[in-house]
Write a protein that holds these residues in place. Structure first.
Motif, PDB file in Angstrom:
ATOM      1  N   LYS A   1      38.753 -24.933 -57.842  1.00  0.00           N
ATOM      2  CA  LYS A   1      38.642 -23.502 -57.486  1.00  0.00           C
ATOM      3  C   LYS A   1      40.045 -22.891 -57.483  1.00  0.00           C
ATOM      4  O   LYS A   1      40.967 -23.403 -56.837  1.00  0.00           O
ATOM      5  CB  LYS A   1      37.996 -23.369 -56.097  1.00  0.00           C
ATOM      6  N   ILE A   2      40.188 -21.800 -58.217  1.00  0.00           N
ATOM      7  CA  ILE A   2      41.477 -21.099 -58.270  1.00  0.00           C
ATOM      8  C   ILE A   2      41.281 -19.737 -57.622  1.00  0.00           C
ATOM      9  O   ILE A   2      40.280 -19.057 -57.852  1.00  0.00           O
ATOM     10  CB  ILE A   2      41.942 -20.917 -59.740  1.00  0.00           C
ATOM     11  N   SER A   3      42.245 -19.351 -56.789  1.00  0.00           N
ATOM     12  CA  SER A   3      42.123 -18.071 -56.109  1.00  0.00           C
ATOM     13  C   SER A   3      42.796 -16.973 -56.944  1.00  0.00           C
ATOM     14  O   SER A   3      43.952 -17.121 -57.340  1.00  0.00           O
ATOM     15  CB  SER A   3      42.807 -18.241 -54.748  1.00  0.00           C
ATOM     16  N   LEU A   4      42.044 -15.897 -57.237  1.00  0.00           N
ATOM     17  CA  LEU A   4      42.608 -14.781 -58.016  1.00  0.00           C
ATOM     18  C   LEU A   4      42.709 -13.555 -57.119  1.00  0.00           C
ATOM     19  O   LEU A   4      41.711 -13.059 -56.590  1.00  0.00           O
ATOM     20  CB  LEU A   4      41.729 -14.493 -59.236  1.00  0.00           C
ATOM     21  N   LEU A   5      43.925 -13.089 -56.943  1.00  0.00           N
ATOM     22  CA  LEU A   5      44.195 -12.001 -55.997  1.00  0.00           C
ATOM     23  C   LEU A   5      44.859 -10.847 -56.726  1.00  0.00           C
ATOM     24  O   LEU A   5      45.333 -11.000 -57.861  1.00  0.00           O
ATOM     25  CB  LEU A   5      45.137 -12.515 -54.903  1.00  0.00           C
ATOM     26  N   CYS A   6      44.895  -9.694 -56.064  1.00  0.00           N
ATOM     27  CA  CYS A   6      45.500  -8.509 -56.701  1.00  0.00           C
ATOM     28  C   CYS A   6      46.817  -8.128 -56.042  1.00  0.00           C
ATOM     29  O   CYS A   6      46.991  -8.308 -54.833  1.00  0.00           O
ATOM     30  CB  CYS A   6      44.555  -7.318 -56.598  1.00  0.00           C
TER      31      CYS A   6
END
Ligand code: PEP
Ligand code: MG
Length: 582
Positions: A274-279
């Motif tokens: 699981k990779i966390s994608l943030l803004c």
């Protein structure tokens, strides 16, 4: 014969359609001296034109479909507020009376004055707001000069897709044109930061601005091809050019449809990581963009904007309200960075007295400035702590270069917690405090810093600048700005490893995290949290879904250990080669 023009591509995509020129004639503003006895009537004429402009904008606003992003209606609201502002109401009628001049001349003079004020601003974003003044004034002028009472800009009458060619287009017109199914637009003026450009991107309309002479060079009704990324317009294309654009348009369309389907797909690699994608966000209004891409939260909220273009400091209440608004608008955790002023981020309210230092990027900036001006820092930290009672917030400290800075900031946060507690004010007692790793010294001592930080975030924009000794804002040395330099890669790897060993999360919020050319490489180096501009999230996710992280990590270890230039180049090639689009 076909013609080719270039401008600034501000909204990517391919469009094919027939040219439709609008507002093709520049408004010539007459200057007239009036009998002072006519001043009341002239003021009434101006007020009536202003009211009609408001009616037009309200009508456009009502026709915005419900599923349109919220910030689009906000553009119209901004123009409505401007029409009610003293600067465009009383200030103009005062000019009519004082100079005994016609309304068109008075409003033009007032507009010139307001534009000059905006142009003098330091911040590029606010400077570009002069466009709003020009658009609102042009609407009033059209009504005054041409009796334009229409509620729309004129519907293109061809059944085929239409590409609008204009001197300039207002944000309101962009909305109308998108409702009318316009395929794209080309303007002679405007810049990438204008509201018109921002709207075109939000509405996914390919657009090119700054195409000088577009109205002269392109003929009404001829076929146009536009590439909104490259900024190229082709008029009256030959068959081969048309086929090429049609194929590119179809490929683009397939790519976008495929990306949109990924919005709710979790960013999990092929082998289950699981990779966390943030803004990354800068303005509270940017929160709207985080929803459409299914981001996991905000990995970098740059708070500098709160301090920009003003002479006073934002007080605790103002900051608290701004942070709470962002927390409430975003789902998922939000990492708020404390003030990162100095060097390329100067603001009037944050400028320290005294001469400009010789090396501002190495001077009193970011955490250094905050620890020196503790009064200013306390205000922001109190506001952040209080905001943490409203949702999952983390505090991130920029430009940490040694343990002492981290300890001093953390000690101050503890003092403020006690202070807030005694005042009966709520905060999250577990609030995480992390360090940006953007100075080589911090990366090299990451295992030590990790004992004092709850998380790390790699600021590669600065880390590359400081590691390679190149000023990130100096065009002359831009060619040396190399994210793939072995020194940079080693520092990134060191930081990620230190985080892993200490059991603290490591994210990356520099531009490198949102650049798909580096996604596999960063996975190979062990990165699991990427924070980027919202528009990059789905493209990065697409690569992650196809990645085998275990295998990449093996390549990454080889890459970092390799002392052989040929082997390094070959590994880098493999890590970049798989990133081909669509
Ligand atoms: C960075 O340096 O990578 C970063 C994210 O911070 P900024 O660009 O605001 O300096
Ligand atoms: Mg930085």
């Amino acid at each position: 014969m076909s013609s080719s023009l270039t401008g600034i591509g501000v909204s990517r995509g391919i469009a094919i359609g027939r040219a439709h020129k609008i507002h093709g004639d520049d408004l010539l503003v007459p200057q007239q001296v009036l009998d002072p006895a006519m001043a009341d009537a002239e003021c009434a004429r101006y007020t009536s034109a202003r009211q009609i402009a408001k009616m037009q904008l309200r009508a456009i606003r009502e026709r915005i479909p419900g599923d349109t992003p919220r910030d689009i209606a906000a553009f119209i609201d901004t123009h409505l507020l401007m029409l009610d502002d003293r600067a465009l109401s009383d200030a103009v009628t005062d000019r009519i009376r004082e100079q005994s001049c016609n309304a068109e001349w008075a409003v033009q003079q007032q507009a010139d004055h307001l534009v000059a004020v905006f142009e003098a601003m330091d911040d590029a974003y606010l400077r570009s707001r002069r466009d709003d003044v020009e658009h609102v004034v042009a609407r009033i002028q059209r009504i005054l000069l041409k009796g334009d009472k229409s509620l729309h800009v004129g519907k293109p009458d061809q059944p085929e897709p239409t590409i609008v060619v204009a001197d300039d287009i207002t944000p309101a017109d962009v909305i109308l044109l998108s409702q009318q199914g316009v395929a794209g637009f080309v303007t002679e003026y405007g810049g990438p930061l204008s509201h018109t450009a921002i709207l075109a991107r939000s509405l996914s309309i390919p657009a090119i601005v700054g195409v000088h002479d577009a109205r002269k060079a392109l003929n009404d009704g001829e076929v146009l091809l536009i590439d909104g990324q490259a900024g190229v317009v082709i008029g009256d294309p030959d068959a081969a050019q048309k086929t090429d654009f049609e194929q590119r348009q179809q490929a683009e369309q397939r790519f976008r449809e495929m990306l949109a389907q990924l919005k709710d797909v979790p960013a999990v690699s092929k082998d289950g990581k699981k990779i966390s994608l943030l803004c990354n966000i800068e303005l509270p209004t940017d929160t709207a963009h985080t929803h459409g891409v299914g981001a996991d939260g905000v990995g970098l909220y740059r708070t500098e904007f709160l301090y920009m273009n003003r002479t006073d400091m934002p007080d605790e209440e103002e900051q608290y309200t701004a942070y709470v608004n962002v927390i409430q608008a975003v789902s998922g955790p939000i990492t708020i960075r404390t003030l990162d002023l100095g060097a390329d981020k100067q603001v009037d309210s944050g400028r320290m007295a005294g001469p400009t230092p010789n090396n501002p990027a190495l001077g009193l900036r970011a955490i250094r400035l905050c620890l020196k001006d503790e009064t200013m820092f306390r205000v922001q930290l109190r506001a952040l702590l209080r905001a943490s009672a409203h949702g999952p917030v983390k505090i991130m400290l920029p430009m940490i270069s040694n343990i002492e800075e981290l300890q001093r900031a953390r000690a101050l946060i503890e003092v403020l917690k006690t202070e807030l507690q005694s005042e009966g004010k709520r905060f999250d007692p577990q609030l995480a405090v992390g360090a940006m790793i953007e100075v080589p010294a911090a990366a090299l001592s990451a295992p030590l810093l990790a004992q004092h930080a709850d998380f790390f975030s790699l600021g590669t924009n600065d880390l590359i600048q400081y590691t390679l000794a190149i000023d990130r804002v100096d065009d002359e040395v831009n060619y040396l700005y190399d994210p793939l330099h072995p020194a940079v890669l080693r520092l990134i790897h060191l930081t990620i490893e230190a985080g892993e060993q200490a059991g603290i999360p490591v994210s990356m919020c520099g531009e490198m995290a949102g650049d798909t050319r580096y996604t596999l490489l960063l996975l190979a180096l062990g990165l699991t949290e990427f924070s980027m501009h919202p528009s990059s999230v789905l493209e990065v996710k697409r690569i992650i879904l196809e990645a085998d992280v275990k295998h990449l990590r093996q390549l990454g270890r080889k890459l970092v250990a390799s002392g052989n230039a040929v082997e390094t180049a070959e590994l880098l090639h493999r890590l970049r080669g798989e990133v081909a689009r669509a």
